[in-house]
Design a protein around this motif. Structure first.
Motif, PDB file in Angstrom:
ATOM      1  N   PRO A   1       2.917 -21.853 -34.376  1.00  0.00           N
ATOM      2  CA  PRO A   1       2.447 -20.667 -35.086  1.00  0.00           C
ATOM      3  C   PRO A   1       1.775 -21.025 -36.408  1.00  0.00           C
ATOM      4  CG  PRO A   1       4.795 -20.969 -35.460  1.00  0.00           C
ATOM      5  CD  PRO A   1       4.390 -22.017 -34.479  1.00  0.00           C
ATOM      6  N   THR A   2       0.774 -20.231 -36.766  1.00  0.00           N
ATOM      7  CA  THR A   2       0.241 -20.223 -38.128  1.00  0.00           C
ATOM      8  C   THR A   2       0.516 -18.844 -38.697  1.00  0.00           C
ATOM      9  OG1 THR A   2      -1.465 -21.915 -37.809  1.00  0.00           O
ATOM     10  CG2 THR A   2      -1.845 -20.303 -39.552  1.00  0.00           C
ATOM     11  N   ILE A   3       1.108 -18.818 -39.875  1.00  0.00           N
ATOM     12  CA  ILE A   3       1.533 -17.573 -40.508  1.00  0.00           C
ATOM     13  C   ILE A   3       0.767 -17.418 -41.822  1.00  0.00           C
ATOM     14  CG2 ILE A   3       3.509 -16.332 -41.490  1.00  0.00           C
ATOM     15  CD1 ILE A   3       5.243 -18.351 -39.691  1.00  0.00           C
ATOM     16  N   ILE A   4       0.160 -16.263 -41.996  1.00  0.00           N
ATOM     17  CA  ILE A   4      -0.536 -15.981 -43.257  1.00  0.00           C
ATOM     18  C   ILE A   4       0.089 -14.739 -43.888  1.00  0.00           C
ATOM     19  CG2 ILE A   4      -2.719 -15.356 -44.353  1.00  0.00           C
ATOM     20  CD1 ILE A   4      -4.166 -17.062 -42.317  1.00  0.00           C
ATOM     21  N   ILE A   5       0.577 -14.919 -45.108  1.00  0.00           N
ATOM     22  CA  ILE A   5       1.167 -13.829 -45.887  1.00  0.00           C
ATOM     23  C   ILE A   5       0.462 -13.831 -47.239  1.00  0.00           C
ATOM     24  CG2 ILE A   5       3.264 -12.866 -46.893  1.00  0.00           C
ATOM     25  CD1 ILE A   5       4.847 -14.562 -44.828  1.00  0.00           C
ATOM     26  N   GLY A   6      -0.350 -12.811 -47.485  1.00  0.00           N
ATOM     27  CA  GLY A   6      -1.123 -12.795 -48.725  1.00  0.00           C
ATOM     28  C   GLY A   6      -2.021 -14.013 -48.782  1.00  0.00           C
ATOM     29  N   ASP A   7      -1.853 -14.832 -49.838  1.00  0.00           N
ATOM     30  CA  ASP A   7      -2.652 -16.051 -49.985  1.00  0.00           C
ATOM     31  C   ASP A   7      -1.953 -17.276 -49.412  1.00  0.00           C
ATOM     32  OD1 ASP A   7      -4.674 -14.661 -51.322  1.00  0.00           O
ATOM     33  OD2 ASP A   7      -3.687 -14.921 -53.268  1.00  0.00           O
ATOM     34  N   ARG A   8      -0.741 -17.097 -48.894  1.00  0.00           N
ATOM     35  CA  ARG A   8       0.023 -18.228 -48.355  1.00  0.00           C
ATOM     36  C   ARG A   8      -0.302 -18.447 -46.890  1.00  0.00           C
ATOM     37  NH1 ARG A   8       5.151 -19.638 -50.364  1.00  0.00           N
ATOM     38  NH2 ARG A   8       5.338 -21.383 -48.937  1.00  0.00           N
ATOM     39  N   ARG A   9      -0.557 -19.686 -46.543  1.00  0.00           N
ATOM     40  CA  ARG A   9      -0.808 -20.085 -45.150  1.00  0.00           C
ATOM     41  C   ARG A   9       0.270 -21.096 -44.771  1.00  0.00           C
ATOM     42  NH1 ARG A   9      -6.270 -20.818 -42.225  1.00  0.00           N
ATOM     43  NH2 ARG A   9      -5.834 -22.251 -40.516  1.00  0.00           N
ATOM     44  N   ILE A  10       1.043 -20.772 -43.754  1.00  0.00           N
ATOM     45  CA  ILE A  10       2.166 -21.611 -43.333  1.00  0.00           C
ATOM     46  C   ILE A  10       1.929 -22.042 -41.893  1.00  0.00           C
ATOM     47  CG2 ILE A  10       4.666 -21.692 -42.975  1.00  0.00           C
ATOM     48  CD1 ILE A  10       4.725 -19.161 -44.929  1.00  0.00           C
ATOM     49  N   GLN A  11       1.916 -23.342 -41.671  1.00  0.00           N
ATOM     50  CA  GLN A  11       1.739 -23.857 -40.317  1.00  0.00           C
ATOM     51  C   GLN A  11       3.096 -24.292 -39.776  1.00  0.00           C
ATOM     52  OE1 GLN A  11      -1.365 -26.875 -40.876  1.00  0.00           O
ATOM     53  NE2 GLN A  11      -2.822 -25.463 -39.947  1.00  0.00           N
ATOM     54  N   GLY A  12       3.441 -23.796 -38.594  1.00  0.00           N
ATOM     55  CA  GLY A  12       4.720 -24.139 -37.996  1.00  0.00           C
ATOM     56  C   GLY A  12       5.791 -23.116 -38.360  1.00  0.00           C
ATOM     57  N   VAL A  13       7.021 -23.428 -37.966  1.00  0.00           N
ATOM     58  CA  VAL A  13       8.154 -22.525 -38.198  1.00  0.00           C
ATOM     59  C   VAL A  13       8.604 -22.634 -39.650  1.00  0.00           C
ATOM     60  CG1 VAL A  13      10.524 -21.975 -37.543  1.00  0.00           C
ATOM     61  CG2 VAL A  13       8.886 -22.728 -35.789  1.00  0.00           C
ATOM     62  N   ALA A  14       8.704 -21.494 -40.320  1.00  0.00           N
ATOM     63  CA  ALA A  14       9.171 -21.464 -41.712  1.00  0.00           C
ATOM     64  C   ALA A  14      10.567 -20.867 -41.768  1.00  0.00           C
ATOM     65  CB  ALA A  14       8.220 -20.632 -42.565  1.00  0.00           C
ATOM     66  N   ASP A  15      11.374 -21.332 -42.709  1.00  0.00           N
ATOM     67  CA  ASP A  15      12.704 -20.759 -42.907  1.00  0.00           C
ATOM     68  C   ASP A  15      12.583 -19.341 -43.459  1.00  0.00           C
ATOM     69  OD1 ASP A  15      13.934 -23.075 -42.048  1.00  0.00           O
ATOM     70  OD2 ASP A  15      14.084 -23.920 -44.062  1.00  0.00           O
ATOM     71  N   GLU A  16      13.666 -18.572 -43.311  1.00  0.00           N
ATOM     72  CA  GLU A  16      13.680 -17.194 -43.800  1.00  0.00           C
ATOM     73  C   GLU A  16      13.362 -17.118 -45.288  1.00  0.00           C
ATOM     74  OE1 GLU A  16      17.150 -14.889 -42.576  1.00  0.00           O
ATOM     75  OE2 GLU A  16      17.384 -16.276 -40.884  1.00  0.00           O
ATOM     76  N   GLY A  17      13.894 -18.065 -46.059  1.00  0.00           N
ATOM     77  CA  GLY A  17      13.655 -18.063 -47.496  1.00  0.00           C
ATOM     78  C   GLY A  17      12.192 -18.230 -47.836  1.00  0.00           C
ATOM     79  N   VAL A  18      11.496 -19.065 -47.096  1.00  0.00           N
ATOM     80  CA  VAL A  18      10.059 -19.282 -47.327  1.00  0.00           C
ATOM     81  C   VAL A  18       9.291 -17.998 -47.045  1.00  0.00           C
ATOM     82  CG1 VAL A  18       8.030 -20.558 -46.529  1.00  0.00           C
ATOM     83  CG2 VAL A  18      10.209 -21.754 -46.851  1.00  0.00           C
ATOM     84  N   ILE A  19       9.649 -17.330 -45.951  1.00  0.00           N
ATOM     85  CA  ILE A  19       8.985 -16.069 -45.596  1.00  0.00           C
ATOM     86  C   ILE A  19       9.220 -15.019 -46.680  1.00  0.00           C
ATOM     87  CG2 ILE A  19       8.929 -14.167 -43.931  1.00  0.00           C
ATOM     88  CD1 ILE A  19       7.753 -16.774 -42.827  1.00  0.00           C
ATOM     89  N   ARG A  20      10.444 -14.905 -47.137  1.00  0.00           N
ATOM     90  CA  ARG A  20      10.761 -13.884 -48.147  1.00  0.00           C
ATOM     91  C   ARG A  20      10.068 -14.179 -49.478  1.00  0.00           C
ATOM     92  NH1 ARG A  20      14.999 -10.346 -46.657  1.00  0.00           N
ATOM     93  NH2 ARG A  20      15.421  -9.873 -48.837  1.00  0.00           N
ATOM     94  N   ARG A  21      10.000 -15.450 -49.855  1.00  0.00           N
ATOM     95  CA  ARG A  21       9.299 -15.795 -51.112  1.00  0.00           C
ATOM     96  C   ARG A  21       7.810 -15.477 -51.013  1.00  0.00           C
ATOM     97  NH1 ARG A  21      12.989 -20.001 -51.034  1.00  0.00           N
ATOM     98  NH2 ARG A  21      11.528 -21.478 -50.085  1.00  0.00           N
ATOM     99  N   ALA A  22       7.229 -15.776 -49.853  1.00  0.00           N
ATOM    100  CA  ALA A  22       5.806 -15.479 -49.661  1.00  0.00           C
ATOM    101  C   ALA A  22       5.564 -13.968 -49.720  1.00  0.00           C
ATOM    102  CB  ALA A  22       5.321 -16.051 -48.335  1.00  0.00           C
ATOM    103  N   LEU A  23       6.475 -13.201 -49.146  1.00  0.00           N
ATOM    104  CA  LEU A  23       6.349 -11.737 -49.212  1.00  0.00           C
ATOM    105  C   LEU A  23       6.501 -11.236 -50.644  1.00  0.00           C
ATOM    106  CD1 LEU A  23       8.344 -10.719 -46.016  1.00  0.00           C
ATOM    107  CD2 LEU A  23       5.922 -10.240 -46.454  1.00  0.00           C
ATOM    108  N   HIS A  24       7.434 -11.815 -51.375  1.00  0.00           N
ATOM    109  CA  HIS A  24       7.627 -11.426 -52.779  1.00  0.00           C
ATOM    110  C   HIS A  24       6.334 -11.664 -53.575  1.00  0.00           C
ATOM    111  CE1 HIS A  24       9.680 -10.736 -56.570  1.00  0.00           C
ATOM    112  NE2 HIS A  24       9.169 -11.869 -57.018  1.00  0.00           N
ATOM    113  N   GLU A  25       5.706 -12.811 -53.344  1.00  0.00           N
ATOM    114  CA  GLU A  25       4.444 -13.124 -54.013  1.00  0.00           C
ATOM    115  C   GLU A  25       3.356 -12.122 -53.614  1.00  0.00           C
ATOM    116  OE1 GLU A  25       3.634 -17.125 -52.877  1.00  0.00           O
ATOM    117  OE2 GLU A  25       5.397 -17.939 -53.920  1.00  0.00           O
TER     118      GLU A  25
END
Length: 198
Positions: A170-194
């Motif tokens: 998976p490639t995940i884009i949240i706002g300006d964050r681009r995450i390749q591969g599986v991200a931990d819940e904390g990473v997802i929540r921080r990206a959403l907070h940003e």
């Protein structure tokens, strides 16, 4: 304000199922988050798909997939369907599901059917049954699989994936964050907070 999580995935990618469930947990208490799924075929026709009886799949599952699935507590099994199905039809069906407001339910049903029930998601009859279980009309869904409009919308999705240089799922884009591969819940929540703070 609603934040969006855009995720590019393929229905035959076990890491995508793991990512889906991690994201689901990360946003469980966040009502203003929308997950938008995008198509990315790992092996579009005419490229051959993988076969579970060949050495590659059992090896990568033993070394990487199963340990990651256990770490994230996501049940998953290597499907025996051989060769692995092409996913173009399922993705065309996803365009129809989107029009019917059942995109999330459909996406989830196709993923779990392959990785938990060992079903051939390249088979039209199987897809129609799964679509019905996701709340869609199986007859209308089957017709949509051959509808030129849905085929074209899927092609446009793939072109958009290429334009964005999506090469990993998976490639995940949240706002300006681009995450390749599986991200931990904390990473997802921080990206959403940003994203909410932006």
């Amino acid at each position: 304000m609603t934040a969006q999580i855009h995720i590019w995935s393929d229905y035959v990618c076990p890491f995508c199922l793991i990512a889906d469930e991690v994201i689901e947990r990360a946003i469980a208490d966040l009502p203003d988050v929308e997950v938008v799924h995008h198509a990315h075929e790992l092996r579009p026709r005419p490229a051959p798909t993988l076969r579970p009886e060949d050495p590659y799949l059992p090896d990568i599952w033993r070394r990487v997939v199963y340990p990651m699935a256990r770490r994230h507590d996501v049940p998953v099994q290597l499907p025996s369907v051989s060769p692995q199905p092409y996913t173009e039809l399922a993705f065309r069906g996803a365009q129809y599901a989107l029009d019917q407001g059942r995109a999330d339910a459909y996406h989830r049903r196709i993923m779990t059917a392959f990785f938990r029930e060992d079903l051939d998601i390249g088979n039209r009859e199987v897809l129609a049954r799964l679509a019905g279980e996701a709340g869609l009309d199986p007859v209308a869904y089957t017709a949509a699989l051959d509808d030129a409009e849905y085929a074209e919308r899927h092609r446009q999705e793939l072109a958009e994936s290429e334009r964005l240089d999506i090469t990993v799922v998976p490639t995940i884009i949240i706002g300006d964050r681009r995450i390749q591969g599986v991200a931990d819940e904390g990473v997802i929540r921080r990206a959403l907070h940003e994203a909410f703070a932006a």
